[in-house]
Design an enzyme around this catalytic site. Structure first.
Site, PDB file in Angstrom:
ATOM      1  N   ARG A  79       0.847  -1.190   0.000  1.00  0.00           N
ATOM      2  CA  ARG A  79       0.000   0.000   0.000  1.00  0.00           C
ATOM      3  C   ARG A  79       0.887   1.245   0.000  1.00  0.00           C
ATOM      4  NH1 ARG A  79      -1.868   0.860   4.363  1.00  0.00           N
ATOM      5  NH2 ARG A  79      -1.142  -0.909   5.594  1.00  0.00           N
ATOM      6  N   TYR A 218      -1.213  -3.470  -6.957  1.00  0.00           N
ATOM      7  CA  TYR A 218      -1.069  -4.177  -5.682  1.00  0.00           C
ATOM      8  C   TYR A 218      -2.416  -4.260  -4.947  1.00  0.00           C
ATOM      9  CZ  TYR A 218      -0.156  -5.289  -0.910  1.00  0.00           C
ATOM     10  OH  TYR A 218      -0.241  -5.882   0.320  1.00  0.00           O
ATOM     11  N   LYS A 227      -9.647  -2.503   1.369  1.00  0.00           N
ATOM     12  CA  LYS A 227      -9.335  -1.373   2.248  1.00  0.00           C
ATOM     13  C   LYS A 227     -10.109  -0.113   1.840  1.00  0.00           C
ATOM     14  CE  LYS A 227      -6.126  -3.791   4.343  1.00  0.00           C
ATOM     15  NZ  LYS A 227      -6.429  -4.383   5.664  1.00  0.00           N
ATOM     16  N   HIS A 247     -10.675  -2.657  11.238  1.00  0.00           N
ATOM     17  CA  HIS A 247      -9.576  -3.501  10.755  1.00  0.00           C
ATOM     18  C   HIS A 247      -9.381  -4.645  11.759  1.00  0.00           C
ATOM     19  CE1 HIS A 247      -5.070  -3.558   9.358  1.00  0.00           C
ATOM     20  NE2 HIS A 247      -5.805  -4.371   8.621  1.00  0.00           N
ATOM     21  N   SER A 269      -1.440  -3.661  10.301  1.00  0.00           N
ATOM     22  CA  SER A 269      -1.028  -4.555   9.221  1.00  0.00           C
ATOM     23  C   SER A 269       0.236  -5.316   9.602  1.00  0.00           C
ATOM     24  CB  SER A 269      -0.762  -3.748   7.959  1.00  0.00           C
ATOM     25  OG  SER A 269      -1.949  -3.126   7.545  1.00  0.00           O
ATOM     26  N   CYS A 271       0.633  -7.587  11.875  1.00  0.00           N
ATOM     27  CA  CYS A 271       0.823  -7.754  13.319  1.00  0.00           C
ATOM     28  C   CYS A 271       0.025  -8.915  13.898  1.00  0.00           C
ATOM     29  CB  CYS A 271       0.494  -6.464  14.056  1.00  0.00           C
ATOM     30  SG  CYS A 271       1.692  -5.160  13.742  1.00  0.00           S
ATOM     31  N   ASP A 294      -9.477  -9.932   8.563  1.00  0.00           N
ATOM     32  CA  ASP A 294      -8.925  -8.602   8.276  1.00  0.00           C
ATOM     33  C   ASP A 294      -9.900  -7.462   8.544  1.00  0.00           C
ATOM     34  OD1 ASP A 294      -6.544  -7.184   7.278  1.00  0.00           O
ATOM     35  OD2 ASP A 294      -7.818  -6.578   5.616  1.00  0.00           O
ATOM     36  N   ARG A 387       2.082 -12.100  -0.601  1.00  0.00           N
ATOM     37  CA  ARG A 387       0.746 -12.463  -0.103  1.00  0.00           C
ATOM     38  C   ARG A 387       0.179 -13.682  -0.811  1.00  0.00           C
ATOM     39  NH1 ARG A 387      -1.765  -8.710   3.906  1.00  0.00           N
ATOM     40  NH2 ARG A 387      -0.084  -7.228   4.197  1.00  0.00           N
TER      41      ARG A 387
HETATM   42  P1  GTP Z   1      -2.524  -7.622   7.399  1.00  0.00           P
HETATM   43  O1  GTP Z   1      -3.074  -8.769   6.620  1.00  0.00           O
HETATM   44  O2  GTP Z   1      -1.453  -6.850   6.671  1.00  0.00           O
HETATM   45  O3  GTP Z   1      -3.569  -6.694   7.939  1.00  0.00           O
HETATM   46  O4  GTP Z   1      -1.698  -8.250   8.654  1.00  0.00           O
HETATM   47  P2  GTP Z   1      -2.124  -9.304   9.780  1.00  0.00           P
HETATM   48  O5  GTP Z   1      -2.481  -8.550  11.016  1.00  0.00           O
HETATM   49  O6  GTP Z   1      -3.113 -10.275   9.269  1.00  0.00           O
HETATM   50  O7  GTP Z   1      -0.744 -10.046  10.108  1.00  0.00           O
HETATM   51  P3  GTP Z   1      -0.374 -11.604  10.033  1.00  0.00           P
HETATM   52  O8  GTP Z   1      -1.267 -12.473  10.868  1.00  0.00           O
HETATM   53  O9  GTP Z   1      -0.246 -11.976   8.610  1.00  0.00           O
HETATM   54  O10 GTP Z   1       1.065 -11.619  10.727  1.00  0.00           O
HETATM   55  C1  GTP Z   1       2.144 -10.955  10.177  1.00  0.00           C
HETATM   56  C2  GTP Z   1       3.440 -11.394  10.786  1.00  0.00           C
HETATM   57  O11 GTP Z   1       3.367 -11.462  12.209  1.00  0.00           O
HETATM   58  C3  GTP Z   1       3.873 -12.767  10.315  1.00  0.00           C
HETATM   59  O12 GTP Z   1       5.238 -12.697  10.011  1.00  0.00           O
HETATM   60  C4  GTP Z   1       3.647 -13.643  11.497  1.00  0.00           C
HETATM   61  O13 GTP Z   1       4.525 -14.718  11.525  1.00  0.00           O
HETATM   62  C5  GTP Z   1       3.830 -12.708  12.679  1.00  0.00           C
HETATM   63  N1  GTP Z   1       3.017 -13.121  13.851  1.00  0.00           N
HETATM   64  C6  GTP Z   1       1.691 -13.366  13.860  1.00  0.00           C
HETATM   65  N2  GTP Z   1       1.265 -13.741  15.085  1.00  0.00           N
HETATM   66  C7  GTP Z   1       2.364 -13.723  15.879  1.00  0.00           C
HETATM   67  C8  GTP Z   1       2.573 -14.009  17.274  1.00  0.00           C
HETATM   68  O14 GTP Z   1       1.671 -14.358  18.021  1.00  0.00           O
HETATM   69  N3  GTP Z   1       3.846 -13.856  17.741  1.00  0.00           N
HETATM   70  C9  GTP Z   1       4.885 -13.473  16.928  1.00  0.00           C
HETATM   71  N4  GTP Z   1       6.090 -13.346  17.460  1.00  0.00           N
HETATM   72  N5  GTP Z   1       4.717 -13.209  15.608  1.00  0.00           N
HETATM   73  C10 GTP Z   1       3.484 -13.326  15.099  1.00  0.00           C
HETATM   74 MN    MN Z   2      -3.924 -10.528   7.326  1.00  0.00          MN
HETATM   75 MN    MN Z   3      -5.078  -5.625   6.889  1.00  0.00          MN
END
Ligand code: GTP
Ligand code: MN
Ligand code: MN
Length: 608
Positions: A79, A218, A227, A247, A269, A271, A294, A387
């Site tokens: 983004r 993208y 979004k 979100h 994002s 996280c 999401d 992704r």
């Molecule tokens: P968007 O789709 O961009 O909104 O992000 P999201 O919030 O869905 O993030 P996602 O679950 O894809 O996690 C992104 C990164 O965080 C990845 O590299 C995961 O491995 C890491 N991650 C997710 N959950 C945990 C956790 O509980 N602990 C740690 N240390 N890392 C985590």
């Molecule tokens: Mn996600």
């Molecule tokens: Mn997101």
């Protein structure tokens, strides 16, 4: 119009006068070679993906059924927040957190970019609906795009095609979503695998419920249902109609006793939303099911409870870090095929790979830039924001109610970010208003999901900083107002969490992923009134033995006090940074109540 490609139909499947007029106007302006109305069928998907393979955008994966790999232009991988605009009539309504351009000026500038922009390309018209089609108030959109990649991805991510056309009859309201990659083709000019333009605009016109996107292919910039519509425009609809577009993931949790709770969680994002949404419980007997990963639309039901709906039908998930150990449900979902992989690496045997998929990388890969890659290479094989795009229905953990038009009633809402220090593993807010305060100061270290520097702490209120379509202060007031009007006993409890706190050695203090269920369990037991907690100035945290640590990997038990600690000095420093954040919002639009919450926090810290 030249010969028709066989995708969709050139006959408009609608008599909706506004749509027909708008399509004709856009075709006149952008000058595509042909106009095609998408029907959303499987046959159409087959023809679109075959065309993408023929054009060199897609590589068909032999190791996964009906699945495709592609790489974007290296400059079009995330983004673009600095090119994202909220074009409200009044500049003040966009607030201090959004880029603003006068809507007339923006239309004038973008119209010139759109002029002839689709030359040599097909213009697709995609009817879609965010949320179940049989919802009481279904939210429709129509996206015009000159990208086959977008047309194929929209079929995974939204309810689209014939059933939507059937409901979009004369006069039905819809959000106008216009998208062009901004890469016209002169007669005879060869196309590139990922057409896009250096200049990019992601513009939102909240007053007219219109989205104009130009120059990027993208996902977050180009799949306009996601979004742009389901968060930025929907947040404005929610403000006007009394609901919230957030979100957030939505998760169903069932206890060993068969008691079910639904929870939502907002993390910025990259996280952990998708990972938590597909949680594989580390606690025997606790059962987690996925409803959304999401976006959540939150509305109060007739019974006074807050209900959550997932407006999407697919996952557009971060690939790196997704593996059989961290997120087996995501791995099983994509194994069923019907998926698109963007900017991951590719293996020699027709599969995809990314950092974290397996412990050891394969000996040879084609990386996301199309170069040979070996474990000795200096750069990652997959882009950090690569992704997978895959249908939610294929997810083994999907809850049957994911498609329920009324949604699911929430027991709790979690707000979390990526903080190496200060924020404890979990803290329960004192009440709704205090929870809104903690969410309004939510912070996180920046990630690769957006262009720009990675690892800088920034405030990301409600994880909505890049996704809000109006003034942040008005948004806080909206959250407070909705809570004040509700029965406090029926409101979800609000918690803050941090899976990313680190020890002095720089390592995470908490294992995360499936072990996060331990935190959720404690939160649900707090709601049921059975778990112990300790008062701290920032909220209630679990007492030493209140978290279920049965089976926790060796070592983490000793780290728990550090993971849960509320350090007064760190929090005093935090309040100074919150002062700075609130100062940017502007006096008259930051709700007075949040100032009072901050003052009360400072007082509690002094007295602690
Ligand atoms: P968007 O789709 O961009 O909104 O992000 P999201 O919030 O869905 O993030 P996602 O679950 O894809 O996690 C992104 C990164 O965080 C990845 O590299 C995961 O491995 C890491 N991650 C997710 N959950 C945990 C956790 O509980 N602990 C740690 N240390 N890392 C985590
Ligand atoms: Mn996600
Ligand atoms: Mn997101």
């Amino acid at each position: 119009m030249t010969e028709h490609s066989g995708i969709g139909t050139i006959q408009p499947p609608t008599d909706h006068a506004d749509i027909l007029t708008w399509v004709a106007e856009v075709a006149e302006l952008t000058a595509p070679e042909r106009v095609v109305f998408c029907d959303g069928s499987g046959a159409e998907w087959d023809r679109l993906t075959a065309l993408l393979v023929e054009k060199g955008t897609f590589v068909a994966l032999s190791a996964k059924p009906n699945s495709f790999w592609c790489a974007s232009d290296p400059e079009d991988v995330a983004r673009v927040e600095d090119r994202t605009f909220i074009c409200s009539h009044d500049r003040a309504d966009a607030g201090p957190t959004n880029n603003w351009v006068d809507p007339l000026d923006m239309r004038t500038v973008m119209t010139e970019h759109y002029r002839g922009a689709m030359s040599g390309r097909t213009m697709y018209v995609i009817a879609f609906c965010m949320g179940p089609l049989d919802a009481a108030d279904p939210k429709f959109g129509v996206q015009i795009t000159d990208s086959e990649y977008v047309a194929a991805s929209m079929r995974v991510m939204t309810r689209s095609g014939a059933p939507v056309w059937a409901k979009l009859t004369g006069g039905t309201e819809f959000v106008k979503c216009l998208h062009s990659v901004g890469a016209p083709l002169a007669p005879g000019q060869a196309d590139v695998p990922w057409p896009c333009d250096k200049t990019k605009y992601i513009a939102h016109f909240p007053q007219t419920r219109t989205i104009w996107s130009y120059g990027s292919g993208y996902g977050g910039n180009a799949l306009l249902g996601k979004k742009c519509f389901a968060l930025r425009i929907a947040s404005v609809l929610g403000r006007d109609e009394g609901w919230l577009a957030e979100h957030m993931l939505i998760l169903k949790l069932t206890s060993p006793q068969g008691r079910t709770h639904y929870v939502a969680a907002a993390f910025p994002s990259s996280c952990g939303k998708t990972n938590l949404a597909m949680l594989e419980s580390a606690l025997p007997g606790w059962w987690a099911e996925t409803i959304g990963d999401d976006i959540a639309w939150l509305r109060f039901g007739a019974d006074g409870r807050l209900y959550a709906v997932n407006p999407e039908t697919g996952f557009f998930g971060v690939a790196p870090g997704t593996g059989a150990k961290t997120n087996p449900n995501a791995i099983a979902t994509i194994a069923r095929g019907n998926s698109i992989f963007t900017n991951t690496a590719r293996t020699d045997d027709g599969d995809v790979w990314w950092e974290g998929l397996t412990d050891a990388p394969p000996a040879h890969l084609i990386d996301w830039r199309g170069q040979d890659w070996t474990p000795d290479s200096d750069s990652p094989a997959a882009h950090p924001n690569s992704r997978y795009c895959t249908p939610i229905e294929q997810c083994p953990s999907v809850a049957p109610e994911w498609n329920d038009p009324t949604g699911v009633p929430l027991s709790a809402i979690f707000f979390g970010g990526r903080r190496a220090n200060t924020v404890p593993l979990v803290a329960e807010s004192f009440d709704w208003a205090h929870g809104v305060f903690t969410a309004s100061v939510l912070s996180s270290e920046t990630t690769a999901a957006a262009a720009g520097r990675v690892g800088v702490v920034r405030r990301d209120p409600m994880a909505m900083l890049p996704f809000l379509g109006y003034h942040i202060g008005d948004y806080f007031a909206h959250w407070l107002r909705l809570g004040a009007a509700a029965d406090p006993a029926k409101l979800p409890k609000i918690f803050q969490v941090n899976w990313f706190r680190r020890g002095a050695d720089g390592k995470f203090l908490w294992p995360g992923f499936g072990d996060n269920v331990r935190v959720l369990k404690w939160a649900l037991e707090r709601i049921d009134g059975t778990a112990a907690a300790e008062w701290t100035p920032i909220g209630h945290i679990p007492t030493a033995d209140a978290l279920d640590l049965d089976g926790l990997a060796a070592g983490y038990r000793d780290l728990l006090p550090a993971a849960l600690a509320v350090d007064i000095e760190e929090w005093v420093a935090e309040t100074r940074s919150i002062d700075e954040w609130y100062a940017t919002i502007g006096g008259n639009r930051l709700p007075e109540h949040l100032r009072e919450q901050l003052a009360a926090l400072k007082l509690r810290l002094v007295q602690a």
